[in-house]
Design a protein around this motif. Structure first.
Motif, PDB file in Angstrom:
ATOM      1  N   LYS A 100      42.673  50.176  60.190  1.00 12.72           N
ATOM      2  CA  LYS A 100      42.683  49.989  61.648  1.00 12.72           C
ATOM      3  C   LYS A 100      41.728  50.942  62.329  1.00 12.72           C
ATOM      4  N   GLU A 160      46.609  52.159  58.151  1.00 13.38           N
ATOM      5  CA  GLU A 160      46.103  52.885  59.335  1.00 13.38           C
ATOM      6  C   GLU A 160      44.622  53.209  59.168  1.00 13.38           C
ATOM      7  N   LYS A 199      50.345  57.183  62.153  1.00 13.30           N
ATOM      8  CA  LYS A 199      49.526  56.687  63.270  1.00 13.30           C
ATOM      9  C   LYS A 199      49.096  57.782  64.240  1.00 13.30           C
TER      10      LYS A 199
END
Ligand SMILES: *Cc1c(COP(=O)(O)O)cnc(C)c1O
Length: 229
Positions: free
Chosen positions: A113, A110, A86
């Motif tokens: 996202k 990730e 992240k």
């Protein structure tokens, strides 16, 4: 020796090794491994023209990359913990150490996202060194088949680290083996349209041999920055 002179010497040796083996020097990228090296010395390398740096710890990359005077391509070369993904961003141009499904899943998640497609290499433990990460040779093909299910993760080739204490002939054999594994995957057409062009192999002790065996990226630290403490 100055960092600039060291870089010049590495470039010359890479070029000579490439020519010896019928390759073009420009087909081999030099990745300056800056782990544990202070930011001012990394900047010295930047000023000598280096724009690609490798770090093995996310925390260290975070602290250091913001101190450089201009944009650089950063590579993650060490074991990547899933809970650190992240913190990465798109200045990470290549992750050399994709070695497990859980990391693949995390990168994909990730990537979704944050709308990042990660560029990776699959790490292979050709030397079967207990202390080293990486897939076993015979696990690579099935792993690559799984990768196809995670479109935020792209695999561009393979990476290996030789064995600690291996002699030159043995090490050269590991590099050759990585190339053969890659060639075999290409023949099998695992990624139609993407031919796994990259082989990341060779460090300060053995990068010339790696170039002779087909490395497209050599990861060199101490020959550029001097010995790490
Ligand atoms: C430290 C490191 C290197 C560079 O090592 P040197 O011997 O200093 O060239 C290359 N690859 C990986 C994965 C490393 O951790």
């Amino acid at each position: 020796m100055s960092i600039a002179k060291n870089i010049e010497e590495v470039k010359q040796r890479v070029a000579a090794a490439a020519e010896r083996s019928g390759r073009k020097p420009e087909d081999v990228a030099i990745l300056a491994v800056s782990k544990t090296v202070s930011a001012d010395r990394v900047i010295e390398a930047y000023e000598a023209g280096i724009r690609a740096f490798g770090e093995n710890k996310v925390q260290e990359w975070q602290d250091k990359h913001v101190l450089l005077p201009g944009e650089c391509a950063w590579h993650i070369i060490g074991r990547l913990q899933s809970n650190k993904v992240k913190y990465l961003d798109d200045s990470i141009v290549l992750i050399h150490s994709l070695d497990r499904i859980s990391l693949l899943e995390k990168l994909h998640e990730e990537g979704d996202k944050r709308r990042i497609k990660w560029n990776t290499l699959v790490q292979v433990n050709v030397a079967r060194d207990e202390a080293k990460a990486g897939l076993e040779t015979d696990e690579v093909i099935d792993f690559l088949k799984v990768v196809k299910e995670y479109p935020n993760v792209r695999v561009h080739g393979l990476m290996t680290i030789g064995a600690f204490n291996a002699g030159p002939a043995e090490t050269k054999g590991y590099f050759r083996k990585l190339r053969e594994i890659r060639d075999d995957l290409q023949r099998k057409g695992i990624f139609p349209g993407d031919t796994l062009p990259h082989l990341s192999m060779g460090m300060s002790q053995d990068y010339e041999m790696a170039v002779e065996e087909g490395a497209t990226i050599v990861r060199v630290g101490s020959v550029i920055f001097g010995h790490r403490n």
